[in-house]
Design a protein around this motif. Structure first.
Motif, PDB file in Angstrom:
ATOM      1  N   PRO A 223     -33.484 -35.644  39.723  1.00  0.00           N
ATOM      2  CA  PRO A 223     -33.293 -35.202  41.104  1.00  0.00           C
ATOM      3  C   PRO A 223     -33.850 -33.794  41.273  1.00  0.00           C
ATOM      4  CG  PRO A 223     -31.278 -36.171  40.240  1.00  0.00           C
ATOM      5  CD  PRO A 223     -32.213 -36.023  39.077  1.00  0.00           C
ATOM      6  N   GLU A 224     -34.507 -33.523  42.396  1.00  0.00           N
ATOM      7  CA  GLU A 224     -35.121 -32.209  42.578  1.00  0.00           C
ATOM      8  C   GLU A 224     -34.051 -31.123  42.679  1.00  0.00           C
ATOM      9  OE1 GLU A 224     -35.963 -31.583  47.217  1.00  0.00           O
ATOM     10  OE2 GLU A 224     -37.184 -33.187  46.343  1.00  0.00           O
ATOM     11  N   THR A 225     -34.326 -29.969  42.044  1.00  0.00           N
ATOM     12  CA  THR A 225     -33.371 -28.847  42.029  1.00  0.00           C
ATOM     13  C   THR A 225     -34.118 -27.522  42.139  1.00  0.00           C
ATOM     14  OG1 THR A 225     -33.442 -28.810  39.603  1.00  0.00           O
ATOM     15  CG2 THR A 225     -31.658 -30.077  40.636  1.00  0.00           C
ATOM     16  N   PRO A 226     -34.887 -27.280  43.200  1.00  0.00           N
ATOM     17  CA  PRO A 226     -35.639 -26.028  43.279  1.00  0.00           C
ATOM     18  C   PRO A 226     -34.704 -24.815  43.263  1.00  0.00           C
ATOM     19  CG  PRO A 226     -35.583 -27.144  45.411  1.00  0.00           C
ATOM     20  CD  PRO A 226     -35.044 -28.106  44.405  1.00  0.00           C
ATOM     21  N   GLY A 227     -35.015 -23.859  42.392  1.00  0.00           N
ATOM     22  CA  GLY A 227     -34.220 -22.638  42.301  1.00  0.00           C
ATOM     23  C   GLY A 227     -32.917 -22.794  41.554  1.00  0.00           C
ATOM     24  N   LYS A 228     -32.686 -23.971  40.964  1.00  0.00           N
ATOM     25  CA  LYS A 228     -31.460 -24.221  40.212  1.00  0.00           C
ATOM     26  C   LYS A 228     -31.811 -24.809  38.850  1.00  0.00           C
ATOM     27  CE  LYS A 228     -28.763 -25.139  44.408  1.00  0.00           C
ATOM     28  NZ  LYS A 228     -27.920 -26.126  45.135  1.00  0.00           N
ATOM     29  N   THR A 229     -30.822 -24.809  37.963  1.00  0.00           N
ATOM     30  CA  THR A 229     -31.070 -25.255  36.596  1.00  0.00           C
ATOM     31  C   THR A 229     -31.421 -26.740  36.514  1.00  0.00           C
ATOM     32  OG1 THR A 229     -30.137 -25.359  34.361  1.00  0.00           O
ATOM     33  CG2 THR A 229     -28.608 -25.704  36.192  1.00  0.00           C
ATOM     34  N   ASN A 230     -32.278 -27.064  35.551  1.00  0.00           N
ATOM     35  CA  ASN A 230     -32.575 -28.460  35.223  1.00  0.00           C
ATOM     36  C   ASN A 230     -31.543 -29.052  34.272  1.00  0.00           C
ATOM     37  OD1 ASN A 230     -34.934 -28.022  36.643  1.00  0.00           O
ATOM     38  ND2 ASN A 230     -36.255 -27.934  34.831  1.00  0.00           N
TER      39      ASN A 230
END
Length: 603
Positions: A223-230
């Motif tokens: 799921p995309e998580t721009p600016g957050k941890t993978n």
């Protein structure tokens, strides 16, 4: 004196007037399998924990950490995320994101420049994308920021005149004569095609923030998580019967490329269950990975922290009689240590259908069902690309091994095994295995794709009673091998050491063709140099049991050793070593030997 001929009260294991027992000591015995295991009852139990995480290889300060280069519709959610893996802030002022593709082989076609006075905090993120991207730091445009097909991205520091990081995606499209990508690609790059659905938004992410082994296998569908941890925080152990879910509801523990995995009642037809099938041996509800909209490709990813050495078991429904018309085809995969891409293009294990776009990485159990027949394959996809290796094949036949079957996929070190049938938590059933090229961290994933002329004839990938845990068995190699005249002796176990497995054994390569070889089963490690054999030969275990074999014309020898199903042997350490005769060696005793192999037995 020929192999196995008696010499007094001893058994001669090979000739030239030499009794192998004399070398190993008078205490060496030829024992039955059960006697051997009894002799190991007091062996030291190894208590090491399974490796769940690996330290990011070749860690560097700033990396490209996540990318979404194509979303459905207007391409207005595209972004690239940078991550600072160091413990200090990094000034990225005036750094450039350069875009390459094969239509311009001499230089990059365009670039995006990071503004002055821009720093990334330690462990921080910097997002470049459209204004619709949550948490965007630098707006690059309204949409169409990147190519939707093959492209290379280079993060470049003009002050230091150096490439900081790079990646290439959809590399299956790159022409065989192209050269633009050669200096910036890592491994095979990201091979398959990705497109983010607007209803189930996904991106391509590093498996852990900053994880960089310079391979396409570093990248997974998430799921995309721009600016957050993978990073995913859920545990390494999972038992899911799927009975708590509501039929036709999305399973929140999974992500999907177009339609997330959905609960079904297998005994009732529904949107996601095109035909009735019996309940699984566990009973109750099941999970399907299926694009019910157009019967195209669909992928699912278990949202559980990545692992390296692990066991995945489940019941899976195998349909072997529905591909009745020419052109009918379905394929599905359940994979570990890797990922796949959104469209789940056909894997094509034997390269018999001409498909080359599949984005699987890691190791998978892949099923192929067509009008030509049905089979389940164990495949080492390594870092993707067209150089996958089929490690084994189990033919599936109607009424024999179709319907609901237990499937077990296990990877431990360089060893991979696939079991079909048998009981949960055992090594029973049909089994194939082999050695993988590149064990690494990765996700548990699944994908399915089908094409049937008769509407509703397909059987989506359907699983039940999913069990995930670290592989408590272990395979380790120690010492140094010596060389025959063919090369350094290479020995490895055929599958992870699972009790009850009929397919376990040891394979040795680079032996003299059609020559005797010995497998020593021992208890504990040793290191006894043998000066009368090939240079560098040592005995690496105290022998308990010895098996003879003869290499084939290719210089390979196979030593089958079915393991007992007695669970009381779990955690026992068993050591192995191969000795091989080569009459062309100049040593007084013309033999060479492999490294030592240490296995920890498991259920």
């Amino acid at each position: 004196m020929p192999l196995g001929e008696d010499w007094g009260d001893k058994e001669i294991l090979w000739g030239r007037g030499f009794a192998f027992e004399e070398l190993l000591g008078s205490s060496t015995r030829i024992l039955s399998q059960e006697s051997t295991m009894s002799a190991l009852r007091h062996a030291t139990r190894m208590g090491f924990a399974a490796l769940l995480f690996a330290v990011p290889a070749a860690s560097q300060a700033v990396v490209i950490n996540e990318i979404l280069y194509d979303n459905a519709g207007a391409d207005d959610r595209e972004f690239v995320e940078l991550y600072n893996a160091s413990k200090s802030p990094v000034d990225i002022s005036a750094w450039e994101l350069r875009l390459w593709d094969q239509r311009n082989a001499t230089t990059y076609k365009r670039k995006y420049t990071i503004p002055a006075n821009t720093k990334i905090a330690a462990g921080g993120f910097y997002v470049m994308g459209t204004s619709k991207v949550a948490g965007v730091n630098q707006v690059l445009g309204a949409g169409n920021l990147f190519e939707n097909s093959q492209e290379g991205l280079v993060l470049y520091n003009p002050k230091g005149k150096r490439r900081v990081d790079s990646l290439c995606y959809e590399t299956y499209r790159i022409s065989a004569t192209a050269t633009w990508h050669k200096s910036i690609i890592n491994g095979d790059g990201i091979w398959g095609a990705h497109m983010s659905s607007n209803t189930s938004p996904t991106s391509l992410s590093r498996v852990l923030d900053g994880y960089n082994s310079k391979s396409g296998q570093d990248w997974v569908l998430r799921p995309e998580t721009p600016g957050k941890t993978n990073n995913l925080s859920s545990g390494a152990v999972l038992f899911d019967t799927f009975d708590k879910g509501t039929p036709e509801a999305v399973h929140k523990g999974w992500a999907g490329s177009f339609i997330p995995p959905v609960y079904i009642d297998p005994t009732k037809t529904s949107k996601h269950n095109p035909q009735v099938i019996p309940a699984s041996p566990q009973g109750g509800k099941c999970l399907v990975i299926y694009d019910s909209y157009d019967n195209g490709g669909n992928a699912g990813v278990l949202l559980q922290r990545p692992q390296r050495d692990l066991v995945v078991e489940c019941y899976v429904y195998i349909e072997a009689s529905n591909a009745t018309q020419t052109g009918d085809l379905e394929m599905w995969s359940i994979g570990v240590q890797g990922s796949t891409t959104t469209f789940f293009d056909y894997p094509d294990p034997e390269r018999s259908f001409g498909y080359k776009r599949n984005g699987n990485t890691g190791v998978s159990a892949t099923y192929v069902n067509s009008s030509k027949g049905s089979a389940l394959y164990l495949i080492d996809h390594n870092d993707g690309g067209s150089d996958w290796t089929v490690l084994g094949k189990i033919v599936v036949s109607k009424g024999k091994n179709d319907g609901w079957q237990r499937l077990r996929l296990e990877v431990n070190g360089n060893s991979a095994g696939l079991w079909l049938g048998g009981k949960m938590g055992s090594g029973a059933g049909e089994v194939v295995g082999g050695r993988i090229a590149r064990p690494t961290l990765g996700d548990i994933y699944a994908g399915s794709r089908e094409s049937f002329k008769k509407l509703g004839a397909n059987r989506p990938l359907t699983i039940d009673d999913l069990r995930v845990r670290p592989s408590v068995g272990a395979v380790g190699y120690y010492g140094s091998a010596s060389a025959t005249t063919v090369g350094v002796v290479d020995a490895f176990v055929a599958t992870p050491p699972v009790l009850g497995s009929k397919g376990f054994g040891v394979t040795a390569r680079r032996l003299a063709a059609k020559s005797p070889a010995l497998l020593i089963l021992g208890a504990g490690r040793s290191n006894l140099p043998i000066a009368t054999m090939a240079k560098g030969t040592s005995l690496y275990t105290s022998p308990v049991f010895i098996i003879g074999a003869r290499s084939d014309a290719k210089g390979e020898a196979h030593f089958p050793f079915p393991l007992p199903s007695n669970s009381s042997y779990a955690n026992f350490l068993v050591n192995w070593q191969v000795f091989a005769l080569d009459s062309k060696l100049s040593a007084p005793m013309p033999m060479a030997a492999s490294q030592g192999i240490e296995t920890r037995l498991s259920n």
